[in-house]
Scaffold this active site. Sequence first.
Site, PDB file in Angstrom:
ATOM      1  N   CYS A  78       6.038   2.891  -7.202  1.00 15.95           N
ATOM      2  CA  CYS A  78       5.451   2.790  -5.865  1.00 15.95           C
ATOM      3  C   CYS A  78       6.540   2.866  -4.805  1.00 15.95           C
ATOM      4  O   CYS A  78       7.635   2.334  -4.981  1.00 15.95           O
ATOM      5  CB  CYS A  78       4.714   1.462  -5.694  1.00 15.95           C
ATOM      6  N   HIS A  79       6.214   3.521  -3.698  1.00 14.26           N
ATOM      7  CA  HIS A  79       7.140   3.574  -2.571  1.00 14.26           C
ATOM      8  C   HIS A  79       7.167   2.219  -1.870  1.00 14.26           C
ATOM      9  O   HIS A  79       6.120   1.587  -1.723  1.00 14.26           O
ATOM     10  CB  HIS A  79       6.688   4.632  -1.557  1.00 14.26           C
ATOM     11  N   MET A 113      -2.331   0.838  -3.789  1.00 15.13           N
ATOM     12  CA  MET A 113      -1.716  -0.108  -4.721  1.00 15.13           C
ATOM     13  C   MET A 113      -1.442  -1.449  -4.046  1.00 15.13           C
ATOM     14  O   MET A 113      -1.551  -2.506  -4.678  1.00 15.13           O
ATOM     15  CB  MET A 113      -0.431   0.472  -5.325  1.00 15.13           C
ATOM     16  N   GLU A 114      -1.114  -1.423  -2.758  1.00 10.22           N
ATOM     17  CA  GLU A 114      -0.885  -2.675  -2.032  1.00 10.22           C
ATOM     18  C   GLU A 114      -2.179  -3.477  -1.907  1.00 10.22           C
ATOM     19  O   GLU A 114      -2.190  -4.695  -2.126  1.00 10.22           O
ATOM     20  CB  GLU A 114      -0.283  -2.374  -0.650  1.00 10.22           C
ATOM     21  N   ASP A 128      -5.099 -19.997 -10.955  1.00  6.00           N
ATOM     22  CA  ASP A 128      -4.043 -21.005 -11.090  1.00  6.00           C
ATOM     23  C   ASP A 128      -4.448 -22.338 -10.465  1.00  6.00           C
ATOM     24  O   ASP A 128      -4.225 -23.400 -11.044  1.00  6.00           O
ATOM     25  CB  ASP A 128      -2.746 -20.491 -10.465  1.00  6.00           C
TER      26      ASP A 128
END
Length: 161
Positions: A78-79, A113-114, A128
Amino acid sequence: MKTFTHLDSDNQPSMVDVSEKAITKRTAIAQSIVVLTDEIMANFQDGDLKTKKGSVIQTAIIAGTMGAKKTSELIPLCHPLGLDSCKFSTEIVGNEVIITCTCSLTAKTGVEMEALTGASIAALTIYDMCKAFSHDITIKETKLIAKTGGKSDYKAVSYEP
């Protein structure tokens, strides 16, 4: 014919060359769904759960934002991107917490992707923070809902803005 963009002519992993792409406003919307138990849901009040670690939803949003900003450190090809915006919304439907992450920037490459990383990290943070009640928690799905800008737009069939 479609090809994998992260392979060079020798079939070796390679970051996509975006030097010739146009700079455009790009936005991506991704979603993760976390399924919680009845016991956990019984502790939610006003759309959030307060724990010894703090507010579950607020902490998940902060973690998701941090994850989106670090996407290129987590996904090798990824950039690295400087996001202009990263926003979250959450909705509780039955035993599901629906997390939506919207990322945008003006650049030569997209932010799918972000947005996917942001939604995923927020979902993992909810897991969590709730696991003390039960480990019977499922992250049901993470998917791209929509993207705009660049060569082509995308909208999931079921998405209604």
